[in-house]
Design a protein around this motif. Structure first.
Motif, PDB file in Angstrom:
ATOM      1  N   LYS A  38       8.884   3.752   0.749  1.00 43.62           N
ATOM      2  CA  LYS A  38       8.477   2.584  -0.040  1.00 43.62           C
ATOM      3  C   LYS A  38       7.580   1.669   0.782  1.00 43.62           C
ATOM      4  O   LYS A  38       6.591   1.132   0.274  1.00 43.62           O
ATOM      5  CB  LYS A  38       9.713   1.819  -0.516  1.00 43.62           C
ATOM      6  N   TRP A  39       7.940   1.498   2.051  1.00 43.63           N
ATOM      7  CA  TRP A  39       7.109   0.657   2.922  1.00 43.63           C
ATOM      8  C   TRP A  39       5.775   1.330   3.227  1.00 43.63           C
ATOM      9  O   TRP A  39       4.722   0.686   3.192  1.00 43.63           O
ATOM     10  CB  TRP A  39       7.861   0.374   4.229  1.00 43.63           C
ATOM     11  N   PHE A  40       5.804   2.624   3.485  1.00 39.90           N
ATOM     12  CA  PHE A  40       4.599   3.339   3.897  1.00 39.90           C
ATOM     13  C   PHE A  40       3.553   3.368   2.784  1.00 39.90           C
ATOM     14  O   PHE A  40       2.366   3.113   3.025  1.00 39.90           O
ATOM     15  CB  PHE A  40       4.956   4.767   4.316  1.00 39.90           C
ATOM     16  N   PHE A  41       4.010   3.670   1.559  1.00 37.78           N
ATOM     17  CA  PHE A  41       3.072   3.811   0.443  1.00 37.78           C
ATOM     18  C   PHE A  41       3.030   2.581  -0.461  1.00 37.78           C
ATOM     19  O   PHE A  41       2.168   2.493  -1.339  1.00 37.78           O
ATOM     20  CB  PHE A  41       3.443   5.035  -0.408  1.00 37.78           C
ATOM     21  N   GLY A  42       3.940   1.644  -0.275  1.00 43.30           N
ATOM     22  CA  GLY A  42       4.039   0.505  -1.179  1.00 43.30           C
ATOM     23  C   GLY A  42       3.071  -0.611  -0.858  1.00 43.30           C
ATOM     24  O   GLY A  42       2.240  -0.523   0.054  1.00 43.30           O
ATOM     25  N   TYR A  43       3.202  -1.682  -1.639  1.00 41.54           N
ATOM     26  CA  TYR A  43       2.370  -2.866  -1.437  1.00 41.54           C
ATOM     27  C   TYR A  43       3.253  -4.105  -1.434  1.00 41.54           C
ATOM     28  O   TYR A  43       4.021  -4.314  -2.381  1.00 41.54           O
ATOM     29  CB  TYR A  43       1.335  -2.998  -2.545  1.00 41.54           C
ATOM     30  N   PRO A  44       3.162  -4.938  -0.394  1.00 45.25           N
ATOM     31  CA  PRO A  44       2.427  -4.675   0.851  1.00 45.25           C
ATOM     32  C   PRO A  44       3.192  -3.693   1.729  1.00 45.25           C
ATOM     33  O   PRO A  44       4.422  -3.651   1.699  1.00 45.25           O
ATOM     34  CB  PRO A  44       2.352  -6.059   1.499  1.00 45.25           C
ATOM     35  N   GLY A  45       2.474  -2.908   2.491  1.00 45.29           N
ATOM     36  CA  GLY A  45       3.113  -1.903   3.327  1.00 45.29           C
ATOM     37  C   GLY A  45       2.195  -1.470   4.449  1.00 45.29           C
ATOM     38  O   GLY A  45       1.273  -2.196   4.838  1.00 45.29           O
ATOM     39  N   TYR A  46       2.438  -0.280   4.939  1.00 47.12           N
ATOM     40  CA  TYR A  46       1.665   0.207   6.081  1.00 47.12           C
ATOM     41  C   TYR A  46       0.207   0.481   5.700  1.00 47.12           C
ATOM     42  O   TYR A  46      -0.722   0.091   6.410  1.00 47.12           O
ATOM     43  CB  TYR A  46       2.299   1.483   6.625  1.00 47.12           C
ATOM     44  N   LEU A  47       0.029   1.142   4.580  1.00 45.23           N
ATOM     45  CA  LEU A  47      -1.326   1.510   4.171  1.00 45.23           C
ATOM     46  C   LEU A  47      -2.050   0.369   3.473  1.00 45.23           C
ATOM     47  O   LEU A  47      -3.235   0.123   3.734  1.00 45.23           O
ATOM     48  CB  LEU A  47      -1.280   2.732   3.248  1.00 45.23           C
ATOM     49  N   MET A  48      -1.349  -0.308   2.595  1.00 47.41           N
ATOM     50  CA  MET A  48      -1.994  -1.327   1.762  1.00 47.41           C
ATOM     51  C   MET A  48      -1.442  -2.719   2.065  1.00 47.41           C
ATOM     52  O   MET A  48      -0.249  -2.868   2.337  1.00 47.41           O
ATOM     53  CB  MET A  48      -1.792  -0.984   0.283  1.00 47.41           C
ATOM     54  N   PRO A  49      -2.306  -3.733   2.038  1.00 46.99           N
ATOM     55  CA  PRO A  49      -3.702  -3.597   1.625  1.00 46.99           C
ATOM     56  C   PRO A  49      -4.687  -3.331   2.755  1.00 46.99           C
ATOM     57  O   PRO A  49      -5.728  -2.721   2.549  1.00 46.99           O
ATOM     58  CB  PRO A  49      -3.991  -4.964   1.010  1.00 46.99           C
ATOM     59  N   TRP A  50      -4.371  -3.770   3.981  1.00 43.58           N
ATOM     60  CA  TRP A  50      -5.432  -3.896   4.979  1.00 43.58           C
ATOM     61  C   TRP A  50      -5.835  -2.600   5.654  1.00 43.58           C
ATOM     62  O   TRP A  50      -7.030  -2.353   5.879  1.00 43.58           O
ATOM     63  CB  TRP A  50      -5.043  -4.957   6.016  1.00 43.58           C
TER      64      TRP A  50
END
Length: 344
Positions: A38-50
């Motif tokens: 959830k953290w890796f692919f979620g928002y805000p998370g590892y990938l998103m937004p920055w």
């Protein structure tokens, strides 16, 4: 968007979020795979937004705004100057967009702003006594040229086969993994460099220039001493050792160059419309600028937690930090007393 639903203001008007700072579910046991995903692919998370933004920008730079490998085999003034101008324009547009919206147009006033005051315009610590002018000068006079120098040398080395090259088409999984690991490596590198330049001699000679920005704004992000810029951008040298693609190096440098803008924005959210906002992930680093000796890293790896310098924004964390200060002051006083031969 009502910031009182997300945080509180003290008597001075300074705002802090209700949600405490915490590290993502990566270095924990027992593992929590669902929370991690959830953290890796979620928002805000590892990938998103920055991180997605920086990766897309880097890829576009490589595909549309970087000379050919054949051209870069020779260190020629033409393409080097081109990269310098390209990088300057990118910084002007990216950092300028934050500054324009938040500090010139003041689209959201002080909503979600940590420090209720605006950048100083009468402080002798800054060039021309103006914080923003000072920050812009250091950004374009030092940060952009040194970033470009690292980029030029790295691309030249790739073009001449001096450093190990990996093709995306031949090794897509490996290349994707390297892309995903770059932000985490940057966190580690930043922490090590950051701790180094907080060593008193280097702090006073080098890092103090950046810490003049107690109340940072977007342009404060790259407002550093040239020595700090050399250390800061040196993380890209990992690609001289680890087999990589030029896109990896561009992503690494683009991440290092652009991430300081939201990281020093001074706002917790950039309000978009009445009910939407983009998280800046800036609070942990704002606390570092406020208290100086906490939150040296601000990413995936819980280095500050491991080494006892993590500040999550609570009164308890501030008390622990003050206790460290008092213990250090006591040890220093005892050391000075021993030197002078007087009882402490």
């Amino acid at each position: 968007m009502d910031d009182t639903l997300y945080g509180t203001r003290d008597k001075r008007g300074d705002w802090k979020p209700n949600k405490l700072l915490q590290y993502p579910p990566v270095f924990i046991w027992p593992a929590k795979p669902v929370a991690f995903l959830k953290w890796f692919f979620g928002y805000p998370g590892y990938l998103m937004p920055w991180n997605v933004v920086y990766a897309v920008v880097a890829t576009l730079l490589w595909l549309c705004a970087t000379p050919s490998m054949e051209t870069m085999k020779t260190l020629a003034p033409g393409w080097i100057a081109y990269l310098l101008v390209r990088n300057a324009v990118l910084v002007f547009l990216f950092f300028g967009a934050f500054h324009l919206r938040l500090y010139m147009q003041k689209k959201q006033g002080t909503s979600f702003k940590y420090n209720s005051k605006w950048p100083s315009k009468d402080n002798s610590a800054f060039l021309f006594s103006n914080q923003t002018v000072d920050n812009v000068i250091w950004t374009f006079a030092s940060a952009v040229p040194l970033w470009t120098a690292f980029e030029v040398l790295t691309l030249w080395a790739f073009a001449n086969g001096i450093i190990p090259y990996v093709d995306f088409a031949e090794h897509p999984i490996y290349c994707a993994i390297i892309m995903l690991l770059i932000p985490a490596f940057r966190d580690l590198h930043f922490y090590l460099v950051h701790r180094l330049i907080h060593w008193p001699p280097l702090y006073h000679a080098v890092h103090k220039l950046h810490h003049n920005n107690v109340n940072p704004g977007p342009w404060s992000g790259l407002a550093m001493h040239p020595v700090e810029h050399l250390l800061y951008f040196s993380g890209v040298l990992i690609h001289w050792i680890v087999p990589s693609n030029p896109i990896h190096a561009l992503f690494h440098l683009t991440h290092a160059a652009l991430a300081p803008a939201p990281g020093h924005a001074g706002f917790d959210k950039i309000v978009i419309g009445e009910e939407a906002g983009i998280d800046t992930h800036a609070y942990d680093h704002y606390l570092h600028h406020k208290f100086f000796e906490c939150n040296y890293a601000d990413g995936v790896i819980p280095l500050d937690q491991w080494f006892g310098t993590f500040h999550d924004g609570t009164k308890e964390a501030e008390d622990r930090m003050n206790k460290r200060f008092m213990e250090r002051a006591k040890k220093y006083a005892e050391k000075q007393a021993r030197r002078s031969g007087t009882p402490s």
